[in-house]
Structure formats: C-alpha cells, structure tokens
Write a protein that holds these residues in place. Structure first.
Motif, PDB file in Angstrom:
ATOM      1  N   ASP A   1       0.836  -1.206   0.000  1.00 28.11           N
ATOM      2  CA  ASP A   1       0.000   0.000   0.000  1.00 28.11           C
ATOM      3  C   ASP A   1       0.871   1.257   0.000  1.00 28.11           C
ATOM      4  OD1 ASP A   1      -2.686  -1.086   0.129  1.00 28.11           O
ATOM      5  OD2 ASP A   1      -2.250  -1.680   2.189  1.00 28.11           O
TER       6      ASP A   1
ATOM      7  N   LYS B   1      -4.360   0.732  -1.533  1.00 26.75           N
ATOM      8  CA  LYS B   1      -4.277   0.377  -2.943  1.00 26.75           C
ATOM      9  C   LYS B   1      -5.555  -0.292  -3.432  1.00 26.75           C
ATOM     10  CE  LYS B   1      -1.564  -2.464  -6.158  1.00 26.75           C
ATOM     11  NZ  LYS B   1      -0.405  -3.383  -6.305  1.00 26.75           N
ATOM     12  N   HIS B   2      -6.121  -1.193  -2.619  1.00 20.97           N
ATOM     13  CA  HIS B   2      -7.293  -1.950  -3.075  1.00 20.97           C
ATOM     14  C   HIS B   2      -8.521  -1.071  -3.249  1.00 20.97           C
ATOM     15  CE1 HIS B   2      -7.889  -1.981   1.335  1.00 20.97           C
ATOM     16  NE2 HIS B   2      -9.173  -2.173   1.083  1.00 20.97           N
TER      17      HIS B   2
ATOM     18  N   TRP C   1      -8.522   2.030  -4.373  1.00 23.59           N
ATOM     19  CA  TRP C   1      -8.391   2.881  -5.557  1.00 23.59           C
ATOM     20  C   TRP C   1      -8.315   2.099  -6.867  1.00 23.59           C
ATOM     21  CZ3 TRP C   1      -9.353   7.869  -5.609  1.00 23.59           C
ATOM     22  CH2 TRP C   1      -9.331   8.559  -4.404  1.00 23.59           C
ATOM     23  N   GLU C   2      -8.256   0.789  -6.794  1.00 22.48           N
ATOM     24  CA  GLU C   2      -8.222   0.006  -8.029  1.00 22.48           C
ATOM     25  C   GLU C   2      -9.490   0.238  -8.847  1.00 22.48           C
ATOM     26  OE1 GLU C   2      -7.613  -3.970  -6.726  1.00 22.48           O
ATOM     27  OE2 GLU C   2      -5.419  -3.812  -6.745  1.00 22.48           O
ATOM     28  N   GLY C   3      -9.311   0.552 -10.136  1.00 17.79           N
ATOM     29  CA  GLY C   3     -10.446   0.833 -11.003  1.00 17.79           C
ATOM     30  C   GLY C   3     -10.943   2.257 -10.932  1.00 17.79           C
TER      31      GLY C   3
ATOM     32  N   TRP D   1       2.522   1.777  -3.406  1.00 18.01           N
ATOM     33  CA  TRP D   1       1.526   2.291  -4.352  1.00 18.01           C
ATOM     34  C   TRP D   1       1.239   3.773  -4.061  1.00 18.01           C
ATOM     35  CZ3 TRP D   1      -3.180   4.636  -3.760  1.00 18.01           C
ATOM     36  CH2 TRP D   1      -3.943   4.788  -4.925  1.00 18.01           C
TER      37      TRP D   1
ATOM     38  N   THR E   1       1.946   6.700  -6.760  1.00 14.16           N
ATOM     39  CA  THR E   1       0.751   7.388  -7.253  1.00 14.16           C
ATOM     40  C   THR E   1       0.811   8.878  -6.973  1.00 14.16           C
ATOM     41  OG1 THR E   1      -0.592   5.383  -6.971  1.00 14.16           O
ATOM     42  CG2 THR E   1      -1.763   7.485  -7.108  1.00 14.16           C
TER      43      THR E   1
END
Length: 631
Positions: free
Chosen positions: A160, A218-219, A221-223, A163, A167
């Motif tokens: 995390d 991270k999970h 913000w995926e997509g 990422w 980012t």
C-alpha cells in the motif's frame, strides 16, 4: 567520515591543511615494511535501528514513552466540536491539483511517523513501529506495525505504501515530485518492510520527509481515476472517517471506536472528540457571527481588529465563551503581497523595491491591527535561520561564490524593511520609490505612471477573502500617489485556487511557511523548475540560478551550523530580490471557544494541538440549548 566542504570564490576547498602547510613540515621516515597478510573482507556496518528520527540530535523521548508529555492520557471520549471553514469544497481527494478538497480529510489517514509538536524536526514511530538507517545514509527502512488496519478490516501493507508513493509522485500535486525528488527507488520487501533507496547521501531530512507520507489503500483505488476530483467517501486507517457531508456546505467526521492505533504512545490522550464537524461560510465575517451565535464551538482568530473589538457579546460577558492567547515558538515564515515575477511589469528588481517602499506597516499596525503585530523581515522569521545585520563569516563563504550575480548591497548593507512615520503619507519613501521607477524607465504624465510606450502602470491585487481588502485598499491608495493604478478583486475560493494554480494573477497575498529544518520544500517554494510548473508553491515565480544553487545547498546541509548559514544566505538573496512586500506575524495563537472543552495544562512549543482537547460532559450540558439567544 564524510568531510565538510566550504564554498568560496567558486571553488570547493576540503577542510584540512593546505599543500603549503604540509610542505613546511619535515617528512617523517617511511614506516617499516609490514609482512603480507591475506586479503580481508571489509567490515559490514549494520543499519541503525531507531524509534524516532531527529535532525537536531537525539529525540527527547525514549522508545518506551507512554504518551506525549503534554496530553491527558485519561481524557474522556465523546461529544462534538464544530469549526468553521471558508469557501466551498467539491472533492474528498486533497492530494491532487484538480478540485477544492474538503477540510479535515488528513484525519482519515495515518502517516508513517508522527511529528512531535514539542520538539523541532523530530518524528516518532506511528504507522511504522521502527526504522532502520543504513551506514551510508542512502536509504531508510520503515517496519510497519502488523496491527495496522484499514477501516474495512484489511491489513495495511508495505505494498500500500509503495503504491501511495508512486501514485502521489505521478498523479498528485507537483509538491510531491519536488519533495521526494531524491528518492531513487521504493520497494516492499515483505508485507511490512518498506524500503526507500536514495540517490544521494546529502539530503539529511529525507527520512523525516518520507515519515510524513500518508499511506492510502491500494485496493480501494483500483479501477478509480486517482487524478480526478471525487466525492466518493475515501477509505483510510486513521482515527476518523467521513460520516456525512453536504458538498460545499458541511462535512462531519466520526471517531473510529475500534481504531487500531488508539493505544499507540503517539495517539493516547488525543482524538478525544467523537464528532468533528466543519461548517462552510462565505467569509471570515460570517464565520465570526456564526461562532457568536453558537453554530461553531471553536475559533482561531486571525484578524487583530476582531480580536480587539468583536468578542464583547452577551455569551462572552456571562463566561459562556472563553478566549486565550497561547504563546508558541513556531517559525513564522513569510507572508506578504507577492508579485508575480512572470509578468513583465514586475521583472525589474527596482520596480519591486519601489512597490515595497509604499507599504506603510506602521500606519496599519496602529490603525488596523491595534498594535498587535510584528513586521516580518525574513523568509525564516521568528527563528535562528533568519538573516540579520551583515553577512557572517559562514554566510560570506557561501555568498562569495555568487559575487556579480547578486546585488552588491547584499555584502555591504544591512537589509531593512522600509519604516514610515505612520501617517500613510510616506513622502520620503515615495521619493525613493519614484526615483527607482524612473531609473527603470517609468515617468509620470498627467498624474499617471507610464513607460516609454505610454502604457500605464496598472495591475490587480487578487484576494480570496474580504478580510484583506482593509489592507489592500490603503496600500492601493498609497500607490495611487505615484500614479500607479492598483485594483483589488476578491473572488471565491474555487476561482482563487484555479487562478493561482495557473499563475493567472498580478499580485496576491502569499504565505510561505517554514520549519526549524528547511529542506526539500524550498525547491517547491523557490526553484526555477517549479516556477514553470502549474500548481507549485512558487507563486512569486522566482527563477534565478543563484537561488536554485542556494536551495540545493540548503537541502544538502551536512550539519546544523551549515544549515543555518545556508538558510541565511538564501534569505538574503530573496530579500534583496524584493519579490514580496513583507507583512507581519504574531507569536501567539489567538483562540476562542464555547466553554464545553477541557484542555491540557500546557500547549506544545511548536503547534496548537487541538487534537488533545476533549469535551467536558457537565460543561456541555450546562450550555443553553439555543446558544444564539443565551441570556
């Protein structure tokens, strides 16, 4: 050990004896030949493991400290604190250039380390439970706390953090790219081992800078497109989460009862209030009236006139409202009217100096501020980093390398802000200003100042609050006596942010904050590269190779004395560049609150730690239900 170098006359001189001095010493006889030995492997120096990072020596608190020294670890939990915010918001993502983010979103997240507001340049383990510093100082390892959890129950991992770093550097505000510019690589060496590798060993504060990084999931913000403003409620791991909001009007945060870090020494006795609510108002005047009506519980007052005259209302006279001036030792940086040096109008240093001569602080302090402010005379004001008098020996060793590229006065004349007789007439200063303008090619024709092409000297002062109109209007009136037309324009918060991000202004009010350990952020404030990048904090548009070089010297300062000398040298060059018309600063926090709160017996030295306050249930119940009609 890395040797310290001094810069003088453009050459690098290593500390130690010169060749001439060595020639005067008789040569020693050669040592006896030693018997040959087998090749030995170089000794491996293990990394230093620590619970805290400090630039000014050893941290004052041991690894097993129970809580911050000033907090009340037994403070009760519960209640609500309502505060005011100015303007509006249309996003819950505070990390990107686009959109106007809601206030308070930082409380959603945890940072790797927690800064101590009672110590200068010191941070303690928080989301990271320990750090490792390699012997070559070209990196840092953060060992994350295995107990850390996102609000959805999933663990916070090193992945995390990797990422997040990548980012923010790619899609976040330009500030992140400047701040983290010396990081060569970041990797996750396991679920909880976060490794940063540096491109240099000369950036002493880089570990602390990375410790300030909030870690994002991270999970979650995926997509999703991180670069776009959004009102989706973000996921965090911090002590609060968004409970409800009305875009542009209010936002409420709820304390996370099962917050993973509630028993950390950096958290005990803090974040005591169950509900934090921020109500948005058009400007500070309306926000003050909302406080007096009881719609807001706490207020930090920034307007000297209001502090002196606006708090004599019934609830205050009855003791239902308290107020206090809390001293602090914070560096106050530089606030002032910032000229956009990208504009041709302000590119001549003589013009900028002339505009500064027409600002009558003495009159304003007496008539507008009730004598409550101190004039700012440095970009590092209220700290040992501020320049004064003539350059010291250490400063001269640095500045001598730039002779001919900085004003000669810098070496021979003490920088002083203009002083007036307090009449806002300033005839002597006006004569000096007019002489400078004439030397720069401006003349007065028909009571207007014009250049060789007969173009008038005319510009706009952009403001984001009516509060500063009472300062800008007298200043514009003083400029008018020279034939200069200075118009004031106040816009809403969203328009102001857009225009300043795009450098679409002539002059505005800028605040350049400073700490006791300046470093990477100076690139964002003053570097030529950032002057060209939309959204940077180099609003004034400084683009000077000398300033660039001095900024890099500040970043690479090897010890405290070198940092002091280099900051003072940078300060002098900026001051003699006349990029800003310096304003003023205060050495106290002026705060007022409805009498429902308890607070620690003392405040930390370098901050107003409102998170350590709490709601006293009995006092809260004793307040009238409708405070707007309190008898």
């Amino acid at each position: 050990m890395r040797r310290r170098h001094l810069i003088t006359s453009g050459f690098l001189l290593a500390s130690g004896a010169t060749g001439l001095a060595r020639a005067q010493v008789p040569a020693a006889p050669p040592p006896a030949a030693a018997p040959p030995v087998a090749d030995a492997a170089p000794a491996v120096v293990p990394p230093r493991r620590t619970h805290a990072l400090s630039l000014l020596g050893e941290p004052s608190l041991p690894a097993d400290f129970p809580n911050w020294p000033w907090v009340n670890p037994a403070a009760p939990k519960g209640g609500e604190m309502a505060q005011a915010a100015i303007g509006s918001f249309d996003s819950l993502n505070a990390f990107i250039l686009r959109g106007s983010p809601a206030v308070g979103t930082a409380r959603i997240y945890d940072t790797l380390l927690a800064p101590s507001p009672d110590e200068a340049s010191t941070e303690y383990a928080h989301l990271a439970k320990a750090m490792e510093i390699p012997a070559d100082r070209k990196g840092i390892v953060f060992e994350l706390n295995e107990k850390a959890r996102w609000h959805d129950g999933k663990p916070v991992t090193a992945e995390d953090a990797v990422w997040t770093f990548n980012t923010l550097r790619e899609k976040g505000r330009p500030f992140f790219r400047a701040y983290w510019g010396d990081v060569a690589e970041v990797v996750a060496e396991g679920p909880h081992r976060l490794v940063f590798r540096f491109s240099t060993d000369g950036n002493r504060e880089l570990g602390l800078i990375l410790g300030q990084m909030p870690v994002l999931p991270k999970h979650f913000w995926e997509g999703k497109d991180f670069a776009q403003p959004s009102l989706d409620v973000p996921l965090g791991s911090g002590p609060y989460k968004v409970e409800r909001f009305e875009p542009g009007r209010s936002i409420t945060y709820r304390r996370v009862a099962d917050y993973w870090g509630r028993d950390l020494p950096t958290m005990k006795g803090t974040n005591n209030v169950d509900t934090l609510r921020y109500e948005y108002f058009r400007d500070g005047t309306v926000a003050l009236e909302a406080f007096k009506a009881g719609q807001v519980d706490f207020r930090q007052e920034n307007v000297a006139k209001d502090w002196a005259t606006a708090y004599d209302f019934p609830a205050f006279r009855r003791g239902l409202v308290k107020r206090e001036e809390i001293p602090h030792e914070l560096p106050t940086g530089m606030q002032g009217f910032a000229m956009n040096a990208r504009r041709p109008l302000f590119q001549d240093r003589r013009v900028r100096e002339a505009l500064g001569l027409m600002f009558d602080f003495e009159w304003m302090n007496a008539n507008l501020f009730y004598g409550s402010y101190t004039r700012t005379t440095s970009y590092f004001s209220n700290s040992e980093l501020a320049s004064s008098g003539l350059p010291s020996e250490g400063e001269l060793l640095i500045l001598s390398a730039f002779r001919g590229r900085v004003p000669d006065e810098l070496f021979t004349t003490e920088y002083r802000v203009p002083v007036s007789d307090g009449t806002n007439a300033g005839r002597e200063n006006a004569r000096k200003a007019l002489a400078l303008l004439q030397a720069a090619g401006w003349t007065v024709k028909e009571r207007k100042l014009v250049n060789a092409q007969n173009q008038p000297f005319s510009f706009e002062i952009l403001l984001n609050s009516p509060t500063f109109e009472r300062v800008a209007l007298p200043y514009a009136q003083a400029l008018q006596r020279l034939g200069i037309e200075a118009r004031t324009r106040t816009v809403d918060a969203a328009q102001y942010q857009k225009r300043t991000d795009e450098y679409d202004f002539d002059m505005t009010v800028d605040l350049i904050p400073q700490s006791l350990s300046p470093g990477n952020e100076q690139r964002d404030f003053f570097s030529s590269e950032k002057a060209k990048e939309p959204g940077s904090r180099n609003l004034i548009g400084v683009s000077d190779p000398v300033v660039d070089a001095l900024v890099e010297l500040v970043v690479a300062a090897p010890d405290r004395q070198a940092l002091i000398d280099r900051c003072r040298a940078l300060d002098r060059v900026l001051l003699w560049g006349f990029y800003m018309v310096p304003h003023w600063h205060s050495r106290t926090f002026r705060v007022a609150w409805w009498d429902k709160f308890g607070k620690p017996e003392r405040n930390p030295r370098y901050g107003l730690d409102l998170a350590s306050w709490w709601v006293e249930p009995d006092r809260a119940r004793a307040l009238p239900a409708d405070r707007s009609v309190a008898p």
